[in-house]
Design a protein around this motif. Structure first.
Motif, PDB file in Angstrom:
ATOM      1  N   ALA A 115       0.806  -1.223   0.000  1.00 40.05           N
ATOM      2  CA  ALA A 115       0.000   0.000   0.000  1.00 40.05           C
ATOM      3  C   ALA A 115       0.839   1.274   0.000  1.00 40.05           C
ATOM      4  O   ALA A 115       0.364   2.335  -0.404  1.00 40.05           O
ATOM      5  N   ALA A 116       2.071   1.178   0.447  1.00 38.85           N
ATOM      6  CA  ALA A 116       2.948   2.363   0.504  1.00 38.85           C
ATOM      7  C   ALA A 116       4.368   1.885   0.745  1.00 38.85           C
ATOM      8  O   ALA A 116       4.577   0.761   1.205  1.00 38.85           O
ATOM      9  N   PHE A 117       5.331   2.731   0.399  1.00 43.80           N
ATOM     10  CA  PHE A 117       6.716   2.388   0.711  1.00 43.80           C
ATOM     11  C   PHE A 117       6.902   2.433   2.224  1.00 43.80           C
ATOM     12  O   PHE A 117       6.389   3.340   2.895  1.00 43.80           O
ATOM     13  N   THR A 118       7.656   1.451   2.739  1.00 42.36           N
ATOM     14  CA  THR A 118       7.919   1.442   4.170  1.00 42.36           C
ATOM     15  C   THR A 118       9.409   1.300   4.477  1.00 42.36           C
ATOM     16  O   THR A 118       9.822   1.554   5.607  1.00 42.36           O
ATOM     17  N   TYR A 119      10.190   0.878   3.494  1.00 41.32           N
ATOM     18  CA  TYR A 119      11.631   0.741   3.732  1.00 41.32           C
ATOM     19  C   TYR A 119      12.269   2.132   3.727  1.00 41.32           C
ATOM     20  O   TYR A 119      11.918   2.980   2.901  1.00 41.32           O
ATOM     21  N   ALA A 120      13.204   2.342   4.648  1.00 35.29           N
ATOM     22  CA  ALA A 120      13.745   3.692   4.855  1.00 35.29           C
ATOM     23  C   ALA A 120      14.300   4.302   3.573  1.00 35.29           C
ATOM     24  O   ALA A 120      13.995   5.460   3.244  1.00 35.29           O
ATOM     25  N   ASP A 121      15.083   3.536   2.809  1.00 36.97           N
ATOM     26  CA  ASP A 121      15.688   4.100   1.599  1.00 36.97           C
ATOM     27  C   ASP A 121      14.629   4.427   0.547  1.00 36.97           C
ATOM     28  O   ASP A 121      14.748   5.410  -0.195  1.00 36.97           O
ATOM     29  N   GLU A 122      13.595   3.601   0.485  1.00 37.38           N
ATOM     30  CA  GLU A 122      12.510   3.890  -0.460  1.00 37.38           C
ATOM     31  C   GLU A 122      11.787   5.174  -0.064  1.00 37.38           C
ATOM     32  O   GLU A 122      11.407   5.976  -0.933  1.00 37.38           O
ATOM     33  N   ARG A 500       8.259  -2.411  10.070  1.00 35.12           N
ATOM     34  CA  ARG A 500       7.154  -2.496  11.020  1.00 35.12           C
ATOM     35  C   ARG A 500       7.142  -1.327  11.990  1.00 35.12           C
ATOM     36  O   ARG A 500       6.299  -1.266  12.879  1.00 35.12           O
ATOM     37  N   SER A 501       8.067  -0.403  11.838  1.00 40.03           N
ATOM     38  CA  SER A 501       8.004   0.826  12.629  1.00 40.03           C
ATOM     39  C   SER A 501       7.300   1.936  11.870  1.00 40.03           C
ATOM     40  O   SER A 501       7.246   3.069  12.338  1.00 40.03           O
ATOM     41  N   VAL A 502       6.803   1.608  10.695  1.00 38.24           N
ATOM     42  CA  VAL A 502       6.073   2.606   9.901  1.00 38.24           C
ATOM     43  C   VAL A 502       4.583   2.292  10.022  1.00 38.24           C
ATOM     44  O   VAL A 502       4.097   1.325   9.458  1.00 38.24           O
ATOM     45  N   GLY A 503       3.893   3.104  10.810  1.00 38.63           N
ATOM     46  CA  GLY A 503       2.472   2.880  11.026  1.00 38.63           C
ATOM     47  C   GLY A 503       1.687   4.170  10.886  1.00 38.63           C
ATOM     48  O   GLY A 503       2.277   5.245  10.732  1.00 38.63           O
ATOM     49  N   PRO A 504       0.380   4.075  10.939  1.00 35.35           N
ATOM     50  CA  PRO A 504      -0.455   5.265  10.731  1.00 35.35           C
ATOM     51  C   PRO A 504      -0.174   6.385  11.725  1.00 35.35           C
ATOM     52  O   PRO A 504      -0.206   7.566  11.361  1.00 35.35           O
ATOM     53  N   GLU A 505       0.101   6.031  12.981  1.00 36.01           N
ATOM     54  CA  GLU A 505       0.329   7.092  13.976  1.00 36.01           C
ATOM     55  C   GLU A 505       1.629   7.836  13.690  1.00 36.01           C
ATOM     56  O   GLU A 505       1.699   9.055  13.836  1.00 36.01           O
ATOM     57  N   GLN A 506       2.667   7.104  13.254  1.00 33.47           N
ATOM     58  CA  GLN A 506       3.933   7.763  12.890  1.00 33.47           C
ATOM     59  C   GLN A 506       3.724   8.688  11.692  1.00 33.47           C
ATOM     60  O   GLN A 506       4.193   9.821  11.664  1.00 33.47           O
ATOM     61  N   VAL A 532      10.310   8.019   8.797  1.00 37.59           N
ATOM     62  CA  VAL A 532       8.966   8.536   8.550  1.00 37.59           C
ATOM     63  C   VAL A 532       8.959  10.054   8.701  1.00 37.59           C
ATOM     64  O   VAL A 532       8.391  10.776   7.871  1.00 37.59           O
ATOM     65  N   LEU A 533       9.609  10.521   9.745  1.00 32.38           N
ATOM     66  CA  LEU A 533       9.657  11.958   9.999  1.00 32.38           C
ATOM     67  C   LEU A 533      10.422  12.683   8.880  1.00 32.38           C
ATOM     68  O   LEU A 533      10.056  13.779   8.466  1.00 32.38           O
ATOM     69  N   GLY A 534      11.466  12.042   8.384  1.00 28.06           N
ATOM     70  CA  GLY A 534      12.260  12.670   7.326  1.00 28.06           C
ATOM     71  C   GLY A 534      11.607  12.612   5.958  1.00 28.06           C
ATOM     72  O   GLY A 534      11.905  13.444   5.098  1.00 28.06           O
TER      73      GLY A 534
END
Lengths: 636, 255
Positions: A115-122, A500-506, A532-534
């Motif tokens: 559904a969305a990119f979740t890997y940091a480099d992506e 798995r640290s990328v979630g809706p609240e983040q 996520v923040l970056g």
């Protein structure tokens, strides 16, 4: 021969596709490639079901984990068995098997984050592509990976596709990354086939290439290297054609293709550009050793052109490349120096989650042993059969790098990361040389008395052994690649994990930061929230900020450090007090990595509530953001 | 027009249709088909111009695909250098421009050489796929699509804990108001009470009911240097603040 009558390879065929001893095998049944494709698709479905089970709360269940591996078995085993079978395949079947393998593994990767990119480099590259689409400008700032916007090839293609189709950046990113990954594999197939004169060897070489630890993950992710690799391959392919071309028109055409591909590589990825120059130099060396003057001349001309283009790009467009690559190069050189002097470099890597369970390490050891044993046999094959073939000689030279990365991995502290990243390039020559060995060994073994005595049963045993060896290599790549074993399946939130640290609240907190605070603010945050923040938040998070979260009081020393780092905001994820870090470290730069035995005390995280002048400006339950910009501690 | 120029006509048509559809703001489904065709066209034409019929099969495919990807990389740099914003008109202009220029060049070259009839024949597949093999491949594609659908559904129905965002915009020098906001992501309609306190004294109270995904915002005046605290209660619990924010707290949570 091509349609224009040019020689595809400058060599006579040195390998016969047919006529081996097992061709007389009475076993005539062979699974059609269409059935292999169907089984592989079923494997993708089983892996996707395992992922869904993980998302629905069974991420830690052994049966869900086994289901994932069953899916991988369904994908890999029939393809490996077909490619290594002694029953002759036609070219189209071999190509189809390679494509099925590549596409199936890519789809498994897509199913992990559908559904969305979740890997940091992506996420880093998604940010740049989004910026290009929104602003219409190149070279926008990227706080997570400042050098990446200066190599905008991937983001240009993606934002162009998104613009003309109206699809999202995520969807277009998947299309572009998947196309580029498949293109690179196909380019390698064409090259390997031309070098060996055998589509069977090319197919097996690609099967072994799939054993490199980043094949299913990083090499097919939405990252700039994914697109640069096929450009590199196309340049090399064009150089070979250029050297073989007889007509001036043909030479001009191939030179233009080579030059365009080389420029596209330079505009897309820095390390791949370096490797392009190095590859062309190795080809030049191979051509000189085999006295192929035309190839030596064209390869060196293209190497010079590529080097000049890369140097000009660094000088005029991306001066930050030097600062970015310098530490990496220094680390690599230190590693090599340590390797040559026979000693460990620095402190050995801590025993952490990154080391993996013992069975993973055992599989890795087996894969290293198999590959290390195959490469010398492959060299012997090059010596016997291909010693006048410049490309094969160049690949044999390149395969030396296999032992270099093994040495780096074994003898250099923290060498796994460097060796892993290098495997994308190292497995190109090593995979080809190992394929020569596997084919030779499986063909020759049928002449061994013990097997020849029972050829009827011996041939399947030999093929099974070859398939097993190949599967050990490929499964090692999966087991010890990405995602790590502690996030094999997607699932609920993990503290300081990866995807798995990328979630809706983040995501919500990051989007709030962008909307209310504006982009580019200096943030303190943890390992899991940083990407996520970056990206979604377009903020400028720092990695060396553990001191803010690991003491019960906000001390004057911490206040000084806050000023020195120009921190404007602190993001506190209170779940850091509930779980140990999945990755072994709470912060990107964490001196206590691998040493945590209990979660951080909640009081260490909530202390900012009681510091006069620090405003608590955001609260979503787990995530709280504090404003230091309006306090006395802020020092821009 | 002879049969040999069908590729020229098809690529020119794709370029023209993509531009017209974009101008007419066609739906994404239409733009996806036309956009991908337009995306592929320059690679095919540049490949034809540079290499003509000198390569076949997989090699031809990889060269064309590589060139198709290289066109936006290098063309985008040229557009940027020329000051053209990289939005839809810019990209459409680049891709359609390269396509039409390639068409014109190819047409002229084929007419000059009279060898145009060779090109399309190269696109005929060298082997035929038996019907049941084609059915198996189609089934494989269907199963793979189902796999992606299963994964997407899994991501959609994945249980995620609900949350509520409460925020207070940072107070900048010279500003006399702050923005207060609440967003409900609990997964259903939720009722709250928001209590605003100045130096510990209640100055305003709001009862808020928000649908899932709904947001409430207000501006609150700031006077003097006192502390402004906002406590959000999730009804019916009025004893413990569910969320709280503060402009510069000196005391404990929720006080």
């Amino acid at each position: 021969m091509t349609a224009a009558g040019e020689s595809v390879s400058r060599l006579p065929a040195v390998y016969s596709e047919r006529g081996g001893p097992a061709d007389t095998s009475p076993l005539r049944f062979r699974l059609p490639v269409s059935a292999v494709a169907l089984i592989a698709a079923a494997g993708v479905l089983v892996a996707a079901a395992a992922y869904t089970a993980g998302r629905l709360g069974h991420a830690g269940a052994p049966w869900a984990d086994r289901m994932y591996w069953l899916g991988q078995l369904l994908i890999l085993t029939p393809v490996a068995a077909q490619l290594l079978s002694r029953r002759a395949l036609v070219v189209s079947e071999t190509v189809t098997l390679v494509v099925v393998l590549t596409v199936a593994e890519y789809l498994v990767k897509v199913c992990y984050s559908p559904a969305a990119f979740t890997y940091a480099d992506e996420l880093m590259h998604w940010r740049t592509a989004t910026d290009i689409s929104q602003t219409g400008r190149l070279f926008t700032a990227n706080n997570l990976l400042p050098v990446s916007p200066h190599y905008p090839g991937l983001e240009e293609v993606t934002s162009a596709l998104a613009s003309v189709t109206g699809l999202s950046i995520f969807t277009c990113g998947l299309i572009v990354a998947g196309t580029a990954h498949l293109l690179f594999v196909c380019v390698l197939f064409v090259l390997f086939r031309q070098v060996s004169g055998s589509h069977r060897i090319a197919g097996v070489a690609l099967l072994l290439y799939a054993g490199e630890s980043l094949f299913q993950s990083f090499d097919s992710m939405f990252v700039y290297q994914t697109l640069a690799l096929p450009f590199l391959g196309l340049t090399v392919l064009a150089v070979g054609r250029l050297a073989a071309a007889q007509a001036a028109g043909s030479r001009l055409g191939w030179f233009t293709v080579a030059a365009l591909s080389a420029f596209a590589t330079v505009a897309t990825h820095h390390v791949t550009s370096c490797l392009l120059v190095a590859t062309l130099e190795v080809i030049t060396l191979g051509a000189l050793l085999t006295r192929d003057r035309a190839l030596a001349a064209w390869a060196s001309i293209l190497a010079l052109l590529s080097a000049a283009a890369f140097a000009a790009w660094i000088v005029f467009v991306a001066p930050s490349t030097v600062g970015y690559l310098q530490p990496v190069a220094a680390e690599a050189l230190q590693g090599l120096r340590a390797l040559l002097t026979g000693g460990h470099l620095g402190v050995p890597a801590p025993a952490s989650a990154a080391n993996g369970p013992i069975e993973n390490q055992a599989l890795e050891a087996a894969a290293v042993l198999i590959m290390s044993a195959l490469v010398p046999v492959g060299w012997w094959q090059v010596w016997r059969r291909y010693s006048h073939q410049p490309w094969a000689v160049a690949l044999a030279i390149g395969a030396v790098s296999w032992y270099v990365i093994v040495g780096v991995r074994v003898f250099v502290a923290d060498g796994s990361e460097l060796a892993g990243r290098a495997s994308t390039f190292v497995f190109v020559p090593a995979g080809f040389i190992a394929a020569l060995a596997i084919i030779r060994l499986s063909d020759n073994s049928l002449r061994w008395p013990v097997i020849r005595a029972g050829t009827r049963h011996g041939a399947p045993v030999v093929v099974a052994a070859a398939v097993l060896a190949a599967l050990v290599l490929v499964f090692n790549g999966l087991v010890n690649g990405w995602p790590p074993y502690w996030e094999r399946l997607p699932g609920p939130y993990q503290v300081a994990g990866a995807e798995r640290s990328v979630g809706p609240e983040q995501v919500a907190s990051a989007e709030w930061a962008l909307a209310v605070l504006g982009p580019g603010k200096r943030f303190a945050t943890d390992e899991g929230d940083l990407p996520v923040l970056g990206s979604y938040g377009d903020q400028n998070p720092v990695g060396d900020d553990g001191y803010l979260y690991t003491s019960p009081a906000f001390t004057p020393a911490a206040a000084q450090q806050v000023q020195a780092q120009s921190l404007g905001y602190v993001l506190v994820d209170q779940r850091l007090s509930q779980q140990l870090p999945a990755s072994g470290q709470y912060f990107p730069v964490d001196p206590n990595a691998g040493k945590y035995t209990r979660p951080l005390p909640l009081a260490d995280l909530t202390k900012f509530n009681y510091v006069p002048g620090i405003a608590r400006i955001y609260d979503s339950g787990n995530i709280v953001i504090y404003d230091l910009e309006g306090s006395a501690y802020y020092g821009p | 027009m002879g049969r040999s120029q069908a590729d020229v006509a098809a690529t020119a048509l794709a370029a023209a249709l993509a531009c017209v559809a974009a101008a007419a703001d066609a739906p994404v489904a239409v733009m996806t088909v036309l956009g991908i065709a337009l995306f592929a066209a320059p690679g095919y034409l540049v490949g034809q111009l540079l290499l003509s019929s000198r390569i076949t099969g997989l090699e031809r495919m990889v060269v064309i695909t590589g060139l198709a990807l290289a066109v936006p990389v290098l063309g985008g740099l040229l557009l940027y250098a020329a000051g053209v914003p990289l939005h839809r008109p810019g990209w459409l202009g680049l891709l359609a421009g390269v396509t039409l220029a390639g068409d014109a060049a190819l047409l002229l070259r084929r007419r000059a050489s009279g060898s145009g009839r060779m090109a399309p024949s190269l696109w005929r597949p060298a082997w035929r796929v038996p019907r049941w093999h084609a059915a198996a491949f189609a089934a494989a594609i269907l199963v793979a699509a189902c796999a992606v659908a299963v994964a997407r559904i899994g991501a959609t129905i994945q249980p995620q804990p609900g949350y509520t965002q409460l925020w207070l915009s940072p107070q900048h020098q010279g500003e006399h108001t702050v923005r207060l906001g609440v967003t409900n992501d609990q997964g259903g309609t939720t009722s709250y009470r928001l209590v605003l306190r100045r130096n510990g004294h209640v100055s305003a109270t709001w009862n808020i009911t928000l649908a899932d995904g709904g947001t409430w915002q207000r501006s609150a005046p700031v006077a003097g240097s006192g502390t402004l605290t906002a406590d959000l209660y999730r009804l019916p619990d009025l004893s413990h603040p569910y969320r709280y924010v503060s402009t510069g707290s000196t005391t404990a949570a929720g006080s």
